[in-house]
Design a protein around this motif. Structure first.
Motif, PDB file in Angstrom:
ATOM      1  N   ARG A 212       0.862  -1.241  -0.091  1.00 52.11           N
ATOM      2  CA  ARG A 212       0.014  -0.066  -0.102  1.00 52.11           C
ATOM      3  C   ARG A 212       0.835   1.204   0.259  1.00 52.11           C
ATOM      4  NH1 ARG A 212      -3.394  -2.737   5.277  1.00 52.11           N
ATOM      5  NH2 ARG A 212      -4.561  -3.973   4.120  1.00 52.11           N
ATOM      6  N   ALA A 213       0.622   2.243  -0.565  1.00 45.83           N
ATOM      7  CA  ALA A 213       1.157   3.527  -0.891  1.00 45.83           C
ATOM      8  C   ALA A 213       0.292   4.786  -0.624  1.00 45.83           C
ATOM      9  CB  ALA A 213       1.894   3.588  -2.213  1.00 45.83           C
ATOM     10  N   GLY A 214       1.313   5.509   0.245  1.00 45.92           N
ATOM     11  CA  GLY A 214       0.508   6.906   0.302  1.00 45.92           C
ATOM     12  C   GLY A 214       1.549   8.156   0.191  1.00 45.92           C
ATOM     13  N   PHE A 215       1.268   9.133  -0.509  1.00 48.94           N
ATOM     14  CA  PHE A 215       2.215  10.136  -0.828  1.00 48.94           C
ATOM     15  C   PHE A 215       1.793  11.616  -0.387  1.00 48.94           C
ATOM     16  CE2 PHE A 215       4.948  11.921  -4.596  1.00 48.94           C
ATOM     17  CZ  PHE A 215       6.112  11.812  -3.928  1.00 48.94           C
ATOM     18  N   PHE A 216       2.529  12.087   0.379  1.00 50.74           N
ATOM     19  CA  PHE A 216       1.931  13.430   0.566  1.00 50.74           C
ATOM     20  C   PHE A 216       3.289  14.499   0.926  1.00 50.74           C
ATOM     21  CE2 PHE A 216       2.958  11.340   4.578  1.00 50.74           C
ATOM     22  CZ  PHE A 216       3.418  12.381   5.394  1.00 50.74           C
TER      23      PHE A 216
ATOM     24  N   CYS B 221       0.130  19.818   5.608  1.00 52.86           N
ATOM     25  CA  CYS B 221       0.015  18.616   4.906  1.00 52.86           C
ATOM     26  C   CYS B 221      -0.948  18.334   3.798  1.00 52.86           C
ATOM     27  CB  CYS B 221       0.117  17.313   5.747  1.00 52.86           C
ATOM     28  SG  CYS B 221       1.375  17.236   7.168  1.00 52.86           S
ATOM     29  N   ALA B 222      -0.673  17.766   2.593  1.00 53.04           N
ATOM     30  CA  ALA B 222      -1.354  17.882   1.609  1.00 53.04           C
ATOM     31  C   ALA B 222      -1.264  16.391   0.877  1.00 53.04           C
ATOM     32  CB  ALA B 222      -1.278  19.089   0.537  1.00 53.04           C
ATOM     33  N   ASP B 223      -2.339  15.592   0.539  1.00 56.76           N
ATOM     34  CA  ASP B 223      -2.363  14.591  -0.018  1.00 56.76           C
ATOM     35  C   ASP B 223      -1.950  14.659  -1.573  1.00 56.76           C
ATOM     36  OD1 ASP B 223      -2.740  11.851  -1.261  1.00 56.76           O
ATOM     37  OD2 ASP B 223      -4.279  11.433   0.058  1.00 56.76           O
ATOM     38  N   LEU B 224      -0.745  14.031  -2.206  1.00 57.43           N
ATOM     39  CA  LEU B 224      -0.311  14.228  -3.486  1.00 57.43           C
ATOM     40  C   LEU B 224      -1.011  13.181  -4.237  1.00 57.43           C
ATOM     41  CD1 LEU B 224       3.351  15.014  -3.089  1.00 57.43           C
ATOM     42  CD2 LEU B 224       1.526  16.494  -3.536  1.00 57.43           C
ATOM     43  N   LEU B 225      -1.704  12.266  -3.903  1.00 63.29           N
ATOM     44  CA  LEU B 225      -2.468  11.253  -4.501  1.00 63.29           C
ATOM     45  C   LEU B 225      -3.900  11.433  -4.887  1.00 63.29           C
ATOM     46  CD1 LEU B 225      -0.657   8.075  -3.590  1.00 63.29           C
ATOM     47  CD2 LEU B 225      -0.346   9.490  -5.688  1.00 63.29           C
ATOM     48  N   ASN B 226      -4.400  12.458  -4.017  1.00 66.91           N
ATOM     49  CA  ASN B 226      -5.955  13.126  -3.939  1.00 66.91           C
ATOM     50  C   ASN B 226      -5.867  14.607  -3.907  1.00 66.91           C
ATOM     51  OD1 ASN B 226      -8.517  12.487  -3.575  1.00 66.91           O
ATOM     52  ND2 ASN B 226      -8.596  12.501  -1.389  1.00 66.91           N
ATOM     53  N   LYS B 227      -5.352  15.036  -5.169  1.00 68.13           N
ATOM     54  CA  LYS B 227      -5.734  16.474  -5.473  1.00 68.13           C
ATOM     55  C   LYS B 227      -5.318  17.417  -4.426  1.00 68.13           C
ATOM     56  CE  LYS B 227      -9.633  15.095  -8.500  1.00 68.13           C
ATOM     57  NZ  LYS B 227     -11.336  15.295  -8.535  1.00 68.13           N
ATOM     58  N   LYS B 228      -4.238  17.117  -3.792  1.00 68.88           N
ATOM     59  CA  LYS B 228      -3.578  17.811  -2.763  1.00 68.88           C
ATOM     60  C   LYS B 228      -4.642  18.201  -1.504  1.00 68.88           C
ATOM     61  CE  LYS B 228       0.111  19.964  -5.181  1.00 68.88           C
ATOM     62  NZ  LYS B 228       0.490  21.475  -5.188  1.00 68.88           N
ATOM     63  N   LYS B 229      -5.433  17.264  -1.112  1.00 71.21           N
ATOM     64  CA  LYS B 229      -6.502  17.291  -0.190  1.00 71.21           C
ATOM     65  C   LYS B 229      -5.828  17.505   1.175  1.00 71.21           C
ATOM     66  CE  LYS B 229     -10.285  14.842   2.212  1.00 71.21           C
ATOM     67  NZ  LYS B 229     -11.176  13.430   2.305  1.00 71.21           N
TER      68      LYS B 229
ATOM     69  N   GLU C  50       1.446  16.122  -8.099  1.00 73.17           N
ATOM     70  CA  GLU C  50       1.990  17.453  -8.543  1.00 73.17           C
ATOM     71  C   GLU C  50       2.646  18.040  -6.984  1.00 73.17           C
ATOM     72  OE1 GLU C  50      -0.628  19.583 -10.660  1.00 73.17           O
ATOM     73  OE2 GLU C  50      -0.808  18.407 -12.185  1.00 73.17           O
ATOM     74  N   ARG C  51       3.926  18.163  -6.946  1.00 73.63           N
ATOM     75  CA  ARG C  51       4.358  18.761  -5.791  1.00 73.63           C
ATOM     76  C   ARG C  51       4.453  20.224  -6.023  1.00 73.63           C
ATOM     77  NH1 ARG C  51       9.919  16.512  -3.776  1.00 73.63           N
ATOM     78  NH2 ARG C  51       9.614  18.136  -2.399  1.00 73.63           N
TER      79      ARG C  51
END
Length: 208
Positions: free
Chosen positions: A124-128, A135-143, A179-180
């Motif tokens: 499992r991968a998470g990227f923020f 903190c913003a979720d990079l795999l979920n539209k920077k939520k 998108e960082r």
């Protein structure tokens, strides 16, 4: 200075009276030192692969990249565009392939080997990113996500989207779509302004 599995960092600091400087000595053990001619592949095999082996054995590991703006942190992790980095393309060797790619390939090689022994795992991968204290979720539209402490005193990322990946190519393509936060600097037209964190969890199917 380095040698014998020991690294000593000599840090020049200002005395509280602001009139004189002094040296602080920080000693680290069990470290490897690489020259400027070392490739990313050499770095991975010498220092990163043992971390992957530890994870495969049920442990945990952290790979932390530190350096000044323009020193190559992002390209070392992500790889060169079109060179086996986070575009899902086949690596061309040398420094073209980033550490994310090397680690992903090593993890899924371990999983394939375990599968032949009858053990099943999922990744499992998470990227923020952390930017200006948020903190913003990079795999979920920077939520926006929150860092909170659980009942065991461990830091958890609340609200982070975690995606199951089944191959190194899928993971790299996933990272390529993120998108960082970037900004032009004197060293780089698109310098990463945030701290990016990739979390990979390897769990047994029974725990899935």
């Amino acid at each position: 200075s380095a040698g014998g599995g020991r690294l000593v960092v000599h840090n020049a600091s200002m005395h509280p009276d602001l009139k004189r400087m002094f040296l602080k000595h920080h000693e680290f053990h069990g470290v490897d030192a690489y020259g400027e001619g070392a490739s990313t592949e050499e770095l991975c095999e010498g220092s990163v692969r043992p971390l992957v082996d530890n994870v495969a054995a049920g442990g945990s590991a952290t790979l932390f990249m530190y350096g000044q703006t323009g020193s190559g942190k992002t390209v070392t992790m992500m790889g060169l565009e079109g060179g086996g980095g986070c575009g899902g393309l086949k690596a061309k060797g040398g420094n073209a392939q980033g550490l994310y790619s090397h680690v992903a390939e090593a993890i899924f090689a371990c999983i394939a080997e375990a599968a032949r022994a009858g053990k099943q795992y999922v990744v499992r991968a998470g990227f923020f990113e952390i930017y200006r204290g948020k903190c913003a979720d990079l795999l979920n539209k920077k939520k926006k996500v929150e860092v909170m402490e659980d009942e065991h005193g461990m830091q958890q990322i609340v609200g982070l989207q975690v995606t199951e990946v089944t191959s190194s190519e899928q993971l790299l393509n996933l990272l390529a779509r993120s998108e960082r936060t970037t900004k032009a600097t004197a060293q780089n037209e698109q310098s990463s302004r945030s701290h990016a964190l990739l979390q990979l969890s390897v769990v047994t199917v029974a725990d899935h």
